[in-house]
Design a protein around this motif. Structure first.
Motif, PDB file in Angstrom:
ATOM      1  N   GLU A 215       3.619  -4.215   1.497  1.00 33.33           N
ATOM      2  CA  GLU A 215       2.600  -2.543   1.494  1.00 33.33           C
ATOM      3  C   GLU A 215       2.873  -1.469   1.213  1.00 33.33           C
ATOM      4  O   GLU A 215       2.214  -1.012  -0.088  1.00 33.33           O
ATOM      5  CB  GLU A 215       1.635  -2.531   2.913  1.00 33.33           C
ATOM      6  CG  GLU A 215       0.303  -1.571   3.080  1.00 33.33           C
ATOM      7  CD  GLU A 215       0.063  -0.609   4.689  1.00 33.33           C
ATOM      8  OE1 GLU A 215       0.615  -1.854   5.002  1.00 33.33           O
ATOM      9  OE2 GLU A 215      -0.790  -0.655   4.211  1.00 33.33           O
ATOM     10  N   LEU A 216       4.318  -1.690   1.273  1.00 37.84           N
ATOM     11  CA  LEU A 216       5.022  -0.809   0.484  1.00 37.84           C
ATOM     12  C   LEU A 216       4.602  -0.787  -1.337  1.00 37.84           C
ATOM     13  O   LEU A 216       4.599  -0.178  -1.403  1.00 37.84           O
ATOM     14  CB  LEU A 216       6.364  -0.207   0.804  1.00 37.84           C
ATOM     15  CG  LEU A 216       7.162   0.675  -0.112  1.00 37.84           C
ATOM     16  CD1 LEU A 216       7.112   2.142   0.311  1.00 37.84           C
ATOM     17  CD2 LEU A 216       8.901   0.315   0.416  1.00 37.84           C
TER      18      LEU A 216
ATOM     19  N   TRP B 299       1.487   0.109  -2.373  1.00 42.82           N
ATOM     20  CA  TRP B 299       1.175   1.789  -2.094  1.00 42.82           C
ATOM     21  C   TRP B 299       2.145   2.178  -3.142  1.00 42.82           C
ATOM     22  O   TRP B 299       1.566   2.652  -4.395  1.00 42.82           O
ATOM     23  CB  TRP B 299       2.168   2.385  -0.465  1.00 42.82           C
ATOM     24  CG  TRP B 299       1.509   3.535  -0.874  1.00 42.82           C
ATOM     25  CD1 TRP B 299       0.233   4.338  -0.117  1.00 42.82           C
ATOM     26  CD2 TRP B 299       2.241   5.205  -1.491  1.00 42.82           C
ATOM     27  NE1 TRP B 299       0.018   5.958   0.010  1.00 42.82           N
ATOM     28  CE2 TRP B 299       1.189   5.923  -1.240  1.00 42.82           C
ATOM     29  CE3 TRP B 299       3.302   5.295  -2.631  1.00 42.82           C
ATOM     30  CZ2 TRP B 299       0.768   7.489  -1.533  1.00 42.82           C
ATOM     31  CZ3 TRP B 299       3.093   6.569  -3.020  1.00 42.82           C
ATOM     32  CH2 TRP B 299       2.042   7.364  -2.800  1.00 42.82           C
ATOM     33  N   MET B 300       3.132   1.958  -4.064  1.00 38.30           N
ATOM     34  CA  MET B 300       3.768   2.684  -5.376  1.00 38.30           C
ATOM     35  C   MET B 300       3.933   1.824  -6.355  1.00 38.30           C
ATOM     36  O   MET B 300       3.760   2.981  -7.059  1.00 38.30           O
ATOM     37  CB  MET B 300       5.685   1.701  -4.648  1.00 38.30           C
ATOM     38  CG  MET B 300       6.508   2.271  -2.903  1.00 38.30           C
ATOM     39  SD  MET B 300       6.558   4.101  -3.372  1.00 38.30           S
ATOM     40  CE  MET B 300       8.251   3.844  -4.291  1.00 38.30           C
TER      41      MET B 300
END
Lengths: 598, 498
Positions: free
Chosen positions: A193-194, A197-198
């Motif tokens: 998920e990170l 997002w990024m």
């Protein structure tokens, strides 16, 4: 798992000459509403780790004069953050960026007008060098520096990187080539998920922050990779000459003039055209759940809009070479020769044939080692390679001489190898050997997440990942007749480019001596000619007119074609001694008898 | 914005509404919650076996691909070379591989390995030697028999020796072509002395003196079961593999283990050193000797280095020299401990000639800052989290994991090192980092080495239009004193007059 069974099956037939079963790499394909495609490849062999990234089928080939290198600079700028990442005050930051854009445009307009005119008039060399600033330009530059320093106060340096670093990301990087730009990182498997997002954040709204400082970083990168390497600058020009009309004729990193000139508007337009989601492919390989990944990429990457019409396809293609091109240059490098031909683009039916030819030539059981390195003992290293890029390809032979061997001998030996390929069919055993190796290497290339990632991403950017499964079949199908046909068809004398690089001031190390000359002459002639040469050389010592000597060398060069081969060494020796004398005269060291090169 | 949300929602509906909509996306990644990742480092004992001759065998099978990989690691390396035979160790490795075996001439053996599509490599490094086979499972037996004969009874064919020697001699000519290679060589000379195995370089003379007798006696010192450990990965069955290795290694004489590598005795003089080379970019190394691997404070020293310059964009030197000032593409620092004696710390960057002094000053500013002020909790936590979260990567592939086990056994890594590693990282405080900076960084005792045109480097950017805070010359280091390293002849490495 289907993947594994297919692979095992392929191994069982690897040593037979019958039809080899190909590998079958089958990622889950998933396309979002906005057209962004994902290749999802779960693998549990390396627990807890994911390699993830995305690729844009855009590189320097999509540029034009004036913005060469922009694909690569943009790749750097995409690490500089967004409104959410990299600044403590997005509103103020935007104000600074606008002011910077304004002053940058003013400086650019001024430089292109006043400073370029000064350059064309011969007053200054580099219109972009701050050392050549006029008072007006200096004032603008001071204004710019002051603004940048203010912006720096609210900039969170490298926040993009530190977020990943603090979350266990590693090996974060990106790469730009002639044809594609790829961004990738290894993350722990709980951080998908990170990553979503990024990566979606930087695709949504990049800030191009710190554009001017990054320009200088890229210029230092250019110095590091090209200008401070032994052969970098010459390679760049040889490439440029070789590709003629094709957009491969400028370096990926760009020409120095263009690096200084891009505007934020140009960069932004380039980004919005080529980095819209419909043009991108995401690739995830490693320890993850497919459904979870689909959910995440949907919600994160699904929010990116397509802002512009689809990018126009490339128009200018390469034109064939119509004659032999020859390039010679000096560098702080070992003497070396390269002979380069046009081959074929990625996916062309002859690509596997070129690759097999390179395999036949390379390695310790390859033809080049046996012939140039062992039997003739004229080369320290010799290799061949095919490079099929998206729109065109090249095939190269290159070698470094051993001892006193001449580059021309290496070049001639290569043509000898080519003749063999053109006139004799390769034996079944020799061909089977390289096919066996290619098949085993295919497995080796799939063992590691990141290697699998790159193969999927790059073949997809080139036209479709399925080529990964198709290619081994095509290699297995190459016949001795294919090899002969390709050798005859593509390796033509009037369609090649040849480069000779020699060591700067290289005469110093390998100066010919009168003994070399004696050894090169038939015995009955040596007795007659050596005293003659020695007498002429003695006369040289009283000559003080460098220009007259130069004229002498030119005259010898003009007659070079008429000199019988057995006198070539003698001629070279005489020319060398004249050159030594010219150097002595010009260095003011006219009494000296030893040659110097400074 | 509207279209985006709609697109995400439509996709959500298709998937049965299980996914998040755009509104659920956190405004900053720090708000994302992650599932905990369970990971316990594997225990070496679970993978370790022993042959009857005492050779340890680490095994980790996996049958994803029909390949087997067998790696032999021997204690011993460059440090066992006689003083006048620099280059012998590397040459021995290459000659074992390319010089044939008792059963086969060199080209026959190469041909056989290539036809079997087996990758076979042999290499001798500074302190250990490796021999490795990577082969299709179906070709394992044939390949391994050839491999063992090659390893135990190398032929050291004369023709191949001359070919290799010729290649090595050509390679020497290029030694001064690359500024970075010069910088690393001279820095290594300054740190270890010219005769220590860490820095010793072959010369034309030493390469020309190597005979097949030298190769044989060097081969005997290293390549025997007394120095050996084995790691096996890939497609095999453990008990079968053990029995196979037992049989293949039988009758191989076990000789005494090689001695440990000697510590350097060289002492260096701090100061500025320069090596003259005409080039558009200058390579700079600033450093000194550092710590041993098992130093009780090694973890905080490494964290200090990571914050200072060892963790890419997240570190201070990269931030200031590259990101803020745009002076370099490459800038950072490294801490390289050694097992038996203190290793090296260095900062490095490559920049255009006039800004060499300015970038050097920025690096010294960072040394001073990390010694005088505690690091921020943000910086420290970023590095701590990174070391903890990337910890499983050490064991990512089975091959890497077995490599760690073999190295730990050979170098007597303290028991429980990996098991307690993450706790020890977590326990580091800003004060401990500052203490480490003061204990392990010694700018006043450093060597500053630059490779480039010295006169221009020395002058710095004093005559430029840069703002006064960004003007620097080399006069500001070590009271303007600098030592010229004589230019070396690339083949003999002896100084040449100029």
């Amino acid at each position: 798992m289907r993947f594994k069974q297919a692979l095992t099956l392929a191994a069982a037939v690897i040593l037979s000459t019958s039809t080899a079963q190909a590998q079958n790499v089958q990622p889950v394909e998933y396309t979002l509403e906005n057209g962004m495609k994902f290749l999802l490849m779960p693998r549990d062999e390396q627990p807890n780790i994911i390699t993830a990234g995305w690729i844009a089928p855009v590189g320097s080939a999509n540029e034009r004069p004036g913005i060469t290198g922009v694909s690569h600079l943009l790749e750097h700028l995409l690490f500089k953050g967004t409104d959410s990442i990299g600044t403590s005050d997005p509103e103020l930051d935007e104000q600074y960026r606008e002011q910077l854009t304004e002053i940058r445009e003013k400086m650019r307009a001024y430089t292109l007008d006043v400073q370029y005119k000064r350059m064309y008039a011969g007053e200054i060399e580099n219109p972009w060098d701050p050392a050549n600033d006029t008072d007006e330009l200096r004032a603008m530059r001071a204004e710019m520096t002051a603004l940048q320093d203010k912006q720096a106060e609210i900039t969170i340096k490298n926040e993009f990187d530190s977020i990943y670093t603090g979350n266990g990301g590693s090996g974060m990087n990106a790469g730009t080539s002639n044809d594609f730009t790829v961004f990738y990182i290894n993350i722990p498997s709980n951080k998908l998920e990170l990553w979503s997002w990024m990566e979606s954040d930087r695709l949504l709204d990049p800030s191009y922050r710190e554009l001017d400082a990054e320009r200088f970083v890229v210029i230092e990168e250019r110095r590091q990779r090209l200008e401070a390497t032994a052969t970098g600058k010459l390679d760049e020009q040889f490439d440029s000459m070789f590709w003629v009309a094709s957009p491969y004729n400028w370096p990926v990193i760009g020409w120095m003039s263009d690096l200084m000139a891009y505007t934020e508007g140009e960069i932004k337009e380039y980004f919005e055209t080529y980095y819209q989601p419909a043009n991108l492919t995401g690739v995830i390989v490693g320890d993850f759940e497919v459904e979870e990944a689909k959910r995440l990429v949907d919600s994160y990457f699904g929010r990116i809009p397509n802002k512009r019409p689809k990018a126009a396809p490339l128009v200018t293609h390469s034109v064939p070479l119509l004659g032999e091109l020859r390039f010679s240059g000096e560098c702080d490098c070992q003497d070396q020769v390269e002979v380069r031909y046009r081959s074929v683009p990625h996916g062309h039916p002859d690509e596997p044939v070129f690759d097999v030819i390179a395999d036949l030539l390379n390695g310790r059981t390859g033809r080049l080692y046996k012939s140039l390195i062992e039997d003739q003992a004229i080369a320290a290293l010799a290799s061949a390679g095919n490079r099929s890029m998206r729109y065109a390809g090249s095939f190269s032979f290159s070698a470094l001489p051993k001892g006193g061997a001449e580059l021309s001998e290496l070049e001639a030996a290569w043509y000898g190898e080519l003749d063999k390929l053109k006139t004799e069919l390769v034996s079944e055993r020799e061909l089977q050997k390289v096919k066996n190796q290619a098949a085993a290497d295919n497995f080796r290339g799939l063992q590691d997440n990141s290697s699998l990632f790159f193969q999927l991403a790059i073949t997809e950017a080139y036209g479709g990942y399925d080529y990964l499964n198709e290619y081994p079949k095509r290699i297995a199908a190459v016949t001795p007749e294919d090899i002969q046909r390709v050798a005859q068809e593509y390796f033509e004398e009037h369609e090649r480019a040849v480069s000779y690089y020699t060591r700067r001031g290289g005469g110093e190390i390998e100066l010919l001596t009168i003994d070399d000359v004696r050894a090169s002459l038939p015995e009955e002639m040596a007795g007659m000619m050596i005293p003659q040469i020695e007498a002429e050389l003695a006369n040289l010592k009283s000559e003080t007119d460098a220009e007259a000597l130069r004229a002498q060398i030119e005259e010898m060069d003009a007659q070079a074609g008429m000199v019988p081969p057995q006198f070539e060494t003698a001629m070279r020796f005489i020319k060398q001694q004249i050159q030594v004398r010219i150097d002595e005269i010009e260095s003011g060291n006219v009494e000296g008898t030893e040659g110097g090169d400074q | 914005m509207n279209t985006m949300i709609t697109a995400a929602c439509i996709a959500g509906t298709v998937l049965g509404g299980a996914m998040a909509s755009a509104q659920d996306i956190p405004s900053h990644p720090r708000e994302i919650e992650f599932e905990a990742l369970e990971f316990m480092p594997p225990e070496a004992d679970e993978f370790r076996h022993e042959l009857s001759n005492g050779v340890p065998v680490y095994m980790a099978p996996s049958n994803e691909f029909p390949l087997v990989d067998i790696r032999f690691s021997f204690k011993g390396g460059g440090y066992l070379e006689p003083d006048d035979k620099a280059g012998l160790s590397a040459m021995t490795g290459q000659m074992i591989r390319t010089g044939g075996s008792s059963m086969m001439a060199p080209s026959e053996l190469d041909e056989e390995f290539d036809f079997l599509a087996s990758n076979v490599t042999v290499g001798v490094g500074a302190t250990s030697a490796n021999a490795r086979v990577n082969t299709l499972t179906s070709n394992l037996h044939r390949t391994f028999e050839l491999f063992m004969d090659m390893l135990r009874n190398p032929r050291f064919d004369d023709g191949r020796l001359e070919t290799l020697r010729g290649q090595a001699l050509e390679g020497l000519k290029a030694r001064d072509d690359n500024g970075l290679a010069i910088a690393l060589r001279e820095f290594s000379y300054l740190m270890w002395g010219e005769d220590h195995h860490e820095s010793r370089q072959p010369t034309r003379e030493s390469l020309e003196s190597i005979t097949t007798d030298d190769l044989r006696s060097f081969h005997e010192k290293i390549f025997h079961p007394g120095n050996l450990m084995i790691a096996v990965t890939g497609d095999f069955e453990e008990q079968e593999m053990l029995a196979f290795l037992e049989e293949q290694l039988s009758g191989w004489e076990v000789r005494p283990e090689a001695p440990d590598a000697p510590a350097p005795t060289h002492l260096y003089k701090p100061g500025v050193y320069y090596y003259e080379k005409e080039q558009p970019q200058v390579q700079v190394l600033v450093g000194h000797r550092s710590i041993t691997r098992d130093d009780p404070n090694a973890i905080e020293a490494e964290i200090m280095n990571q914050i200072l310059g060892g963790s890419g964009f997240t570190s201070r030197i990269t931030n200031s020299v590259r990101t803020r000032e745009g002076l370099a593409y490459t800038a950072g620092s490294f801490m390289q401990p050694r097992v038996d004696y203190p290793g090296i710390f260095a900062s490095y960057f490559f920049t255009k000639t006039p800004t060499t002094a300015l970038a050097t000053r920025l690096v010294f500013d960072e040394f001073e800052r990390i010694q005088n002020e505690p690091v921020t909790t943000d910086e420290l936590e970023t590095i701590q989290n990174n070391l903890i979260e990337t910890f499983p990567r050490n064991f990512e592939s089975k091959d890497a994991m077995l490599g760690i086990f073999m190295n730990d056994e050979r170098t007597d890594r303290p028991e429980g090192y990996w098991q307690s590693y993450r706790d020890r990282v977590r326990a580091v405080t800003p004060e401990m980092v500052q203490k480490a900076a003061n204990e392990y960084l010694h700018p006043e005792d450093a060597v500053i080495l630059v490779v480039g045109p010295w006169e221009e480097i020395r002058k710095g950017n004093a005559d430029s239009e840069a703002d006064p805070n960004r003007v620097a010359t080399m006069e500001e280091f070590f009271s303007g004193q600098a030592t010229k390293i004589p230019t070396r002849d690339p083949e003999s490495l002896m100084p040449i007059e100029d």
